[in-house]
Enzyme design. Structure first.
Site, PDB file in Angstrom:
ATOM      1  N   ASP A  92      -2.150 -13.561  -5.391  1.00 14.24           N
ATOM      2  CA  ASP A  92      -2.814 -12.517  -6.172  1.00 14.24           C
ATOM      3  C   ASP A  92      -1.772 -11.602  -6.795  1.00 14.24           C
ATOM      4  OD1 ASP A  92      -2.166 -11.605  -3.578  1.00 14.24           O
ATOM      5  OD2 ASP A  92      -3.483  -9.872  -3.800  1.00 14.24           O
ATOM      6  N   GLU A  93      -2.165 -11.028  -7.914  1.00  9.31           N
ATOM      7  CA  GLU A  93      -1.437  -9.929  -8.536  1.00  9.31           C
ATOM      8  C   GLU A  93       0.041 -10.232  -8.791  1.00  9.31           C
ATOM      9  OE1 GLU A  93      -4.169  -6.190  -7.158  1.00  9.31           O
ATOM     10  OE2 GLU A  93      -2.659  -6.804  -5.711  1.00  9.31           O
TER      11      GLU A  93
END
Ligand code: NAG
Ligand code: NAG
Length: 596
Positions: free
Chosen positions: A368-369
């Site tokens: 993620d991210e």
């Protein structure tokens, strides 16, 4: 005399809890209105599958210990150990929950049954059967969790419990349900009864993946706290604890061949999960029908590695950080670095065989991210242009997933790795969606299996306020409420009444494995975990086990859900959980009178 006693039984008003007490709601259940009392000596007769033994355990209320010498654990397989351990716990719950359900009965009504030795129907035997051979619990396929539970009279004075499951996990769920069917009266003797005779339950889950994600790296949770969380998950028939074990803020995981990783990356030397702790957590969970999915998030969220290996991490703790990572400290793996590749190989060589030996089948490699703007400060990328970043990210993520597959695990990745960055991943990779309900549809459209639980509905950390220190420039913009990005708080209704399958076509439904609620730990640690998680995660548990709609496709009404969830909350409190309140006692005592 007999006549008089019969009369007493007949006039006992059966309480509104007669609607149901097992949480999550069983698939099919029929409950009667007769009372049966649990004998102070209960016998469990167990049949452990076609190839297994049979065994009888006798428990007495006053000692709560087994009357017979227990067979050596080393001689039993997982299934037998699991069933025995479940029986041990359930007999304690049956005798010790001491739940007096006053709040589910109108004031002034004579709802409580009175024990009369001469007429009471007693339960002395619980017969427990696993019918099928135990499947391989570490395989990437759902195991049969179904069970049946009946409590029926065998003559005028005695009733008998029967629990049948195909697998040991099914048997475990049956025992869990059994423990929720009993109450204590409020006499000094605290007689234990069930008001539901005859009971007939046929149950199985809607989704094979039912979990909670706990972030133990932004804040550390002692092993005992994780274990008690596992207990409560199992009472809710959840089957997965996803442990987000490393983060930019800390690396609390001991890796044998790289001791400095945790020594330098953890908050303190007392906040490290040792190899023994990890084994302990995995086996504790397995006995409770919970699989642990460990996540080492990468390539983003890896800044804590820089405390021991600064050469592997790009843009470490860049300040000001806004625009270069989701929260401080920034820092992500260099994407195209032989040293990083070697580090991950060494890490997996050390860790994955140990997890495999603990029976694990899944490993979450995060994703993620990832911040492509930070990639311009990664000398192995040197640009924030997606035409340059994406191929390098694709190489990195696929290499990591291949190593996980080679070690015998199914990889799990956050949704960005297929939705934000159009990477091509191995079709076996399971994608965890978190951004919105539409992500779920986009993931199944790409043919991947998916786990749902987006931040607008299933994040347990939301709504407790903005945790970053606000600068004078931003003060007016955030004052006076200082709300966080995913405010408001998701109450149990927001969690329960959310259509996770919105827009998913019929022919793709099989790709939706289930969901997870998320407990991120910027503002939570073991001290307050219970109240943040429970009973809200119970709402998710029912959605995942029984779905949130009835047979006609309508959402279950709150008149039917609220008292059951409140009862489950009382059950958890009776077992020592500091759960939050569903509603005040008056509304429970007066069902229907607190509608809006
Ligand atoms: C890429 O980096 C340049 C230079 O630092 C910056 O001006 C630009 O806004 C960045 N682009 C993106 C999409 O972040
Ligand atoms: C799913 O998301 C879309 C867009 O954010 C929204 O309009 C819709 O109401 C959502 N559906 C549910 C059931 O939450």
């Amino acid at each position: 005399m007999v006549r008089f006693n019969l009369l007493i039984i007949a006039t006992v008003a059966i309480s509104p809890i007669a609607t149901a007490s097992v949480w999550p709601l069983p698939k099919e259940q029929s409950l009667g209105t007769q009372v049966a009392w649990l004998d102070s000596r209960v016998k469990f007769k167990v049949n452990y599958g076609p190839a297994g033994n049979s065994h009888t355990y006798k428990y007495a209320r006053d000692t709560l210990t087994s009357r017979i010498t227990r067979r050596k654990t080393s001689k039993k397989g997982l299934a037998e150990t699991r069933i025995d351990a479940a029986i041990d716990r359930v007999k304690t719950f049956l005798y010790n929950d001491n739940l007096v359900p006053w709040m589910f009965n109108r004031k002034g009504t004579d709802w409580q049954p009175r024990y009369d030795k001469k007429t009471a129907i007693t339960i002395k035997t619980v017969s427990v059967t696993q019918t099928d051979a135990e499947p391989d619990n570490s395989k990437d396929e759902p195991i049969d969790e179904s069970y049946t539970l009946t409590i029926d009279k065998i003559n005028d004075r005695e009733a008998k419990v029967e629990i049948v499951g195909k697998t040991s996990v099914g048997v475990l769920h049956g025992l869990t349900s059994l423990s929720q069917l009993f109450y204590a009266d409020d006499t000094p003797k605290k007689n234990i009864y069930t008001p539901y005779l005859p009971v007939s339950i046929e149950d199985s889950p809607r989704f094979p993946h039912r979990g909670l994600n706990l972030d133990v790296a932004r804040s550390f949770y002692p092993v005992n706290k994780i274990k008690s969380l596992i207990d409560v998950l199992s009472w809710n028939k959840m089957n997965t604890l996803h442990i987000h074990i490393t983060e930019s803020q800390s690396w609390p995981l001991e890796i044998k061949s790289m001791p400095d990783l945790a020594a330098k990356g953890a908050y303190t030397k007392d906040q490290i999960y040792s190899i023994r702790d990890i084994n302990d957590i995995y086996s504790y969970a397995a006995l409770r029908g919970i699989k642990i999915i460990m996540e080492i998030d990468m390539p983003g969220h890896t800044a804590s590695i820089a405390y021991s290996r600064p050469e592997l991490i790009a843009n470490f703790n860049r300040q000001p950080w806004v625009g270069y990572c989701a929260q401080p400290p920034c820092g992500q793996f260099k994407l195209d670095s032989p040293a990083v590749d070697k580090f991950i190989e060494d890490l997996f060589d050390d860790l994955l065989p140990r997890l495999k030996a603990s029976g694990a089948g899944y490993f979450h490699a995060g994703g993620d991210e990832y911040n492509s703007n930070s990639a311009q400060f990664d000398e192995t990328v040197g640009s924030n242009e997606s035409s340059i970043v994406v191929p390098k990210l694709n190489r990195f993520v696929n290499k990591v997933h291949q190593e996980i597959l080679d070690a015998g695990f199914t990889p799990i990745a956050w949704e960005e790795m297929v939705l934000e960055y159009p990477l091509t991943l191995d079709p076996r990779v399971i994608i965890q969606a978190w951004i919105d309900n539409e992500s779920v549809k986009k993931v199944v459209d790409k043919g991947h299996r998916v786990i749902f639980g987006n931040y607008k509905n299933w994040y347990l950390d939301c709504g407790f306020g903005f945790w970053l220190d606000v600068t004078p420039q931003n003060f007016n913009q955030l004052a006076p409420a200082f709300t966080d990005y995913c405010s408001p708080m998701k109450n149990w209704k927001a969690i329960y009444y959310y259509d996770a399958l919105d827009g998913i076509p019929e022919d793709k439904l099989h790709l939706v494995l289930g969901g997870e609620v998320h407990m991120w730990s910027e503002q939570v640690d073991g001290q307050i975990l219970d109240a943040r998680v429970w009973p809200r995660a119970s709402a998710a548990a029912e959605v995942l086990w029984s779905w949130n709609r009835d047979e006609s496709g309508e959402y279950r009404t709150q008149l039917s859900v609220t008292p059951r969830l409140a009862l489950m909350r009382e059950r958890m409190v009776a077992r020592g959980v500091q759960a939050s309140l569903v509603t005040q006692g008056w509304c429970l005592q007066n069902p229907g009178d607190c509608q809006y």
